[in-house]
Design a protein around this motif. Structure first.
Motif, PDB file in Angstrom:
ATOM      1  N   ARG A  94       0.871  -1.188   0.000  1.00 43.80           N
ATOM      2  CA  ARG A  94       0.000   0.000   0.000  1.00 43.80           C
ATOM      3  C   ARG A  94       0.898   1.225   0.000  1.00 43.80           C
ATOM      4  NH1 ARG A  94      -1.598   3.444   3.802  1.00 43.80           N
ATOM      5  NH2 ARG A  94      -0.642   2.186   5.458  1.00 43.80           N
ATOM      6  N   ASP A  96       1.370   5.556  -0.550  1.00 40.39           N
ATOM      7  CA  ASP A  96       0.879   6.925  -0.661  1.00 40.39           C
ATOM      8  C   ASP A  96       1.966   7.764  -1.307  1.00 40.39           C
ATOM      9  OD1 ASP A  96      -1.775   7.058   0.827  1.00 40.39           O
ATOM     10  OD2 ASP A  96      -0.510   6.118   2.354  1.00 40.39           O
ATOM     11  N   ARG A 119      -1.505  -0.525  -5.834  1.00 36.19           N
ATOM     12  CA  ARG A 119      -2.248   0.165  -4.769  1.00 36.19           C
ATOM     13  C   ARG A 119      -1.500   1.449  -4.399  1.00 36.19           C
ATOM     14  NH1 ARG A 119      -3.042  -3.897  -0.011  1.00 36.19           N
ATOM     15  NH2 ARG A 119      -4.493  -2.278   0.690  1.00 36.19           N
ATOM     16  N   ALA A 121      -1.885   5.563  -3.967  1.00 38.46           N
ATOM     17  CA  ALA A 121      -2.808   6.678  -3.783  1.00 38.46           C
ATOM     18  C   ALA A 121      -2.050   7.996  -3.881  1.00 38.46           C
ATOM     19  CB  ALA A 121      -3.491   6.565  -2.425  1.00 38.46           C
ATOM     20  N   HIS A 123      -1.544  12.073  -3.605  1.00 43.98           N
ATOM     21  CA  HIS A 123      -2.070  13.168  -2.789  1.00 43.98           C
ATOM     22  C   HIS A 123      -1.401  14.467  -3.243  1.00 43.98           C
ATOM     23  CE1 HIS A 123      -3.570  10.094   0.070  1.00 43.98           C
ATOM     24  NE2 HIS A 123      -2.403   9.505  -0.137  1.00 43.98           N
TER      25      HIS A 123
END
Length: 281
Positions: A94, A96, A119, A121, A123
């Motif tokens: 995972r 970010d 996976r 993400a 920002h």
């Protein structure tokens, strides 16, 4: 990106260009205002073209059990080179990605799609502000590769910033940073001293010519609470096309010397690279 046609677009923090590599069919170089930011091979995300990226990759390879999924925070996005690498080498991780330039994130998402099932993400946020709002003990790794133009921003160099990074990491977590400098290494030594306020274990990876003061270049810093497999890192770094040295322990403490810890009130960006150090025409 179906056609190997260069792309140029104004993003939030400059002029971004995606240029195809004539030697690799679906490989691309990202520059912002002429400074190289990332290199991505869509067909082989494990190919790390830049020397510093390979050294970061070496650390990723030796941290924890090989192939185990990790929770990773990337401060600085670029073309998402390392998130792609982690997604392929450690499936299920995972990740970010914190990138202040929203326009750059859009450009990369449009032209350089992530591998299916990754996976990751994104920002659009300032790295330090994002860390301050992140949950404590939520990351196995933090990879800091943030540049405003060709310099690391001052607010990402201080004790207060380092404490936030340490808070977000788990007890066995590792902090990595890509930092530029040249002899007499005032910036690099101060960053090591600052990291030492929050982490017991420090490792420095850099090309010998840089450490001997022959040229300006990148160094990778590794910080954590638990010992890193320095021998494994040294073997990987030595096997590169441009071999690097791995420094730790007494030699690294001697290198740091009497360097001062950086506070917010006296923080400065990394030094300005000499003309032509990283630029591409």
């Amino acid at each position: 990106m179906k056609d190997s046609i260069p792309v140029a677009r104004s993003v939030d923090h400059g002029l971004a260009k995606l240029m195809p590599d004539i030697d690799r069919e679906r490989a691309w170089l990202l520059t912002v205002d002429g400074a190289p930011q990332s290199y991505v091979d869509l067909d082989d995300p494990t190919h790390l073209e830049f020397e510093y990226a390979r050294r970061l990759g070496h650390v990723l390879d030796v941290v924890g059990e090989p192939g185990r999924a990790l929770d990773v925070v990337h401060l600085g996005g670029g073309a998402l080179t390392l998130p792609r690498y982690v997604a392929v080498t450690r499936p299920g991780s995972r990740q970010d990605v914190v990138e202040a330039d929203r326009g750059l994130l859009k450009l990369v998402a449009e032209h350089l799609p992530l591998p299916e099932g990754a996976r990751v993400a994104p920002h659009a946020a300032d790295a330090r502000e994002w860390l301050e709002n992140a949950a404590g003990g939520s990351a196995d790794l933090i990879v800091a590769d943030v540049f405003g133009g060709s310099r690391v921003p001052a607010h990402l160099t201080s004790v207060a910033y380092v404490r936030q990074a340490a808070r977000v990491l788990r007890g066995s977590g590792v902090y990595l940073a890509n930092l530029p400098d040249a002899a007499p290494f005032d910036f690099l030594r101060s960053q090591l001293a600052t990291l030492a306020t929050a982490f017991e274990e420090l490792v420095l990876i850099a090309e010998p010519g840089v450490l001997r003061g022959r040229r300006f270049g990148n160094a990778v810093l590794v910080a954590g609470h638990e010992p890193v497999d320095v021998a494994a890192l040294a073997r990987l770094a030595a096997a590169d096309a441009f071999p690097a040295r791995v420094e730790h322990g007494a030699a690294l403490r001697e290198f740091i010397g009497d360097a001062r810890v950086v506070r917010d009130e006296d923080a400065v960006p990394s030094p300005v690279p000499p003309e032509g150090a990283f630029g591409i025409g």
